[in-house]
Scaffold this active site. Structure first.
Site, PDB file in Angstrom:
ATOM      1  N   THR A 147      42.744  16.518  32.425  1.00 22.93           N
ATOM      2  CA  THR A 147      43.546  16.209  31.241  1.00 22.93           C
ATOM      3  C   THR A 147      43.386  17.295  30.196  1.00 22.93           C
ATOM      4  OG1 THR A 147      44.006  14.535  29.535  1.00 22.93           O
ATOM      5  CG2 THR A 147      41.703  14.876  30.126  1.00 22.93           C
ATOM      6  N   VAL A 171      44.526  10.584  35.486  1.00 26.20           N
ATOM      7  CA  VAL A 171      45.181   9.343  35.081  1.00 26.20           C
ATOM      8  C   VAL A 171      46.526   9.743  34.493  1.00 26.20           C
ATOM      9  CG1 VAL A 171      45.049   7.293  33.633  1.00 26.20           C
ATOM     10  CG2 VAL A 171      42.962   8.228  34.653  1.00 26.20           C
ATOM     11  N   ASP A 225      51.303   6.642  19.951  1.00 27.85           N
ATOM     12  CA  ASP A 225      50.776   6.491  21.307  1.00 27.85           C
ATOM     13  C   ASP A 225      50.309   5.057  21.480  1.00 27.85           C
ATOM     14  OD1 ASP A 225      49.539   6.641  23.789  1.00 27.85           O
ATOM     15  OD2 ASP A 225      48.660   8.617  23.403  1.00 27.85           O
ATOM     16  N   ARG A 245      49.529   3.612  24.509  1.00 30.90           N
ATOM     17  CA  ARG A 245      48.900   3.411  25.815  1.00 30.90           C
ATOM     18  C   ARG A 245      47.478   2.870  25.682  1.00 30.90           C
ATOM     19  NH1 ARG A 245      49.863   9.421  28.000  1.00 30.90           N
ATOM     20  NH2 ARG A 245      49.194   9.766  25.836  1.00 30.90           N
ATOM     21  N   ASP A 257      29.697  -3.656  13.124  1.00 30.51           N
ATOM     22  CA  ASP A 257      30.272  -4.779  12.391  1.00 30.51           C
ATOM     23  C   ASP A 257      29.368  -5.994  12.501  1.00 30.51           C
ATOM     24  OD1 ASP A 257      32.457  -3.074  12.152  1.00 30.51           O
ATOM     25  OD2 ASP A 257      33.912  -4.685  12.447  1.00 30.51           O
ATOM     26  N   GLU A 302      55.465   4.477  30.043  1.00 35.44           N
ATOM     27  CA  GLU A 302      56.649   5.289  29.753  1.00 35.44           C
ATOM     28  C   GLU A 302      56.751   5.581  28.257  1.00 35.44           C
ATOM     29  OE1 GLU A 302      59.554   7.535  30.941  1.00 35.44           O
ATOM     30  OE2 GLU A 302      59.193   5.962  32.425  1.00 35.44           O
ATOM     31  N   CYS A 350      55.496  16.371  31.904  1.00 35.24           N
ATOM     32  CA  CYS A 350      54.922  15.343  32.774  1.00 35.24           C
ATOM     33  C   CYS A 350      55.094  15.666  34.253  1.00 35.24           C
ATOM     34  CB  CYS A 350      55.546  13.983  32.461  1.00 35.24           C
ATOM     35  SG  CYS A 350      55.289  13.442  30.754  1.00 35.24           S
ATOM     36  N   CYS A 356      59.669  17.441  28.543  1.00 38.91           N
ATOM     37  CA  CYS A 356      58.234  17.176  28.542  1.00 38.91           C
ATOM     38  C   CYS A 356      57.583  17.986  29.654  1.00 38.91           C
ATOM     39  CB  CYS A 356      57.957  15.679  28.725  1.00 38.91           C
ATOM     40  SG  CYS A 356      58.477  15.045  30.333  1.00 38.91           S
ATOM     41  N   HIS A 384      36.301  -3.726  17.660  1.00 44.36           N
ATOM     42  CA  HIS A 384      35.586  -4.883  17.117  1.00 44.36           C
ATOM     43  C   HIS A 384      36.484  -6.119  17.062  1.00 44.36           C
ATOM     44  CE1 HIS A 384      33.009  -1.572  15.458  1.00 44.36           C
ATOM     45  NE2 HIS A 384      32.072  -2.404  15.854  1.00 44.36           N
TER      46      HIS A 384
END
EC number: 4.1.99.12
Length: 417
Positions: free
Chosen positions: A360, A260, A337, A339, A33, A303, A277, A275, A144
């Site tokens: 992950t 993480v 998402d 996060r 940019d 969360e 988790c 889930c 950017h």
């Protein structure tokens, strides 16, 4: 390898009213940019930007200025894949013509940067696109938008920039890539910097997390050291469960096994089967314990992929009625998402980690991490447990969110993958 200029040169150029070229992560937009400070906007700068870019000129602002100027989101549900926070478009109410000329747009840009302006000074819609930057800048979101606001602040100017993507002169149907951007910058005597370098500069000169406490935590997986952190921006508290010895911020923490993990009350504490988790957290602790050296970073404020506990329960309600985990968030007017991992990256750096083997199944977690001085040498797959309650959820993560769950259909619910 492309040669980048110093952050110091870029900041000096921004302060002097010049444009700079800023490139992002190759795994993100992989574009460059043109950026200059909004309060320094001139017809000549705007005309130069229009000539060499897509022409979709945007003005990143901090959140407080967006609120002060009455700039709500362009659309209630942000579906931009990079989370760019577009607001309603504007023109200056007075002193311009149709609003589209370089002179008119420069006037609108300067007015957006003016601390004495207010919502009443603009008409909506218009020909300039304000963007809402994430608080914390590139340390929270390596885009950017945030780079423009950070550079303006670092130049002791108002936190407002002007940005637009540079078009390739070799193939005008596409955007310019890094090698061509270097040539472009040299031809026009412009600084070329990367967002990764800007992040590294800010991380070196600023601190956005504080270490609060450290204590021994014996678990069924083995003994860990719990290191507590607090985010300076939002006071959210996070915990790093450390196994073995790490070298500290000045050591050589290479190839550390790291997970993480996003906070999930329902899965981690209540044992929800909706889930995966809870099983992922257990597996990560077990794998790090067996490794003898590593970190499980427990990120609070994540969360429901960042939407919060009550919104997550509302999303569950929609899923009970037939929506999948992505559409449920979108139907609530929330991102699929929300996060960000900038604070987590700073914690890992504070622990002394320089490179990691990341536990992950989500390749997206890699994006932007290099800019924090962290290198991912390997992505280590996590074992999952599918069951009748979460099988559809896991398939949605694979099919719509890009999670690496190859072969999921070959397993019946309840079998270990």
């Amino acid at each position: 390898m492309t040669r980048f200029d110093s952050i110091e040169r870029a900041v000096a150029d921004i302060a002097a009213g010049k444009a700079v070229v800023v490139v992002d992560d190759e795994d993100r937009e992989n574009e460059g940019d043109l950026i200059f400070a909004a309060e320094k906007a001139t017809p000549e700068l705007v005309a130069f930007m229009v000539r060499y870019t897509s022409g979709y000129l945007c003005v990143p602002l901090d959140g407080a200025d967006c609120d002060r100027l009455g700039l709500p989101p362009m659309y209630a549900t942000n579906q931009d894949k990079h989370g760019t926070a577009y607001t309603v478009t504007v023109d200056a109410r007075e002193g311009i013509g149709t609003g589209i000329s370089a002179s008119d747009r420069a006037a609108t840009m300067r007015l957006l940067a003016d601390p004495s302006s207010g919502a009443q000074d603009f008409t909506r819609p218009g020909h300039v696109v304000p963007l809402r930057a994430k608080e914390g800048g590139v340390l929270r979101r390596p885009g950017h938008t945030e780079a423009a606001v950070d550079l303006a602040r670092m130049a002791d100017l108002r936190p407002a920039g002007v940005i637009c993507e540079i078009v390739s002169q070799k193939d005008e149907g596409h955007m310019a890539q890094t090698d061509e951007l270097r040539v472009f910058a040299d031809d026009h005597n412009l600084a070329l910097i990367s967002i990764a370098d800007l992040i590294a500069w800010r991380r070196k000169h600023e601190k956005h997390v504080e270490r609060v406490a450290s204590a021994r935590i014996p678990t069924r997986h083995g003994e860990f050291t719990a290191v507590g952190y607090r985010s300076i921006y939002d006071d959210v508290e996070h915990v790093a469960l450390v196994r073995g010895d790490l070298p500290g911020p000045d050591g050589d923490g290479s190839d550390v096994l790291v997970r993480v993990h996003s906070e999930c009350l329902t899965g981690d504490v209540f044992g929800s089967l909706r889930c995966d988790c809870g099983p992922q957290l257990d597996a990560a602790l077990d794998m790090v314990a067996q490794e003898g050296r590593g970190v499980v970073l427990y990120m609070r404020g994540h969360e429901g992929r960042g939407i919060g506990l009550m919104h997550k329960l509302q999303a569950y309600q929609l899923q009970d009625a037939g929506s999948d985990t992505v559409d449920a968030n979108l139907e609530l007017g929330l991102p699929a998402d929300a996060r960000d991992y900038g604070i987590g990256a700073q914690i890992l750096v504070d622990l002394g980690i320089s490179s990691m083997r990341l536990l992950t199944n989500n390749p997206a977690k890699r994006v932007g991490l290099d800019g924090y001085g962290l290198q991912i040498t390997e992505r280590v797959s996590m074992p999952l447990r599918a069951n009748a309650e979460n099988l559809t959820y896991l398939r949605t993560k694979r099919d719509r969110m890009g999670h690496d769950l190859i072969g999921l259909d070959d397993f019946e619910a309840g079998e270990m993958l």
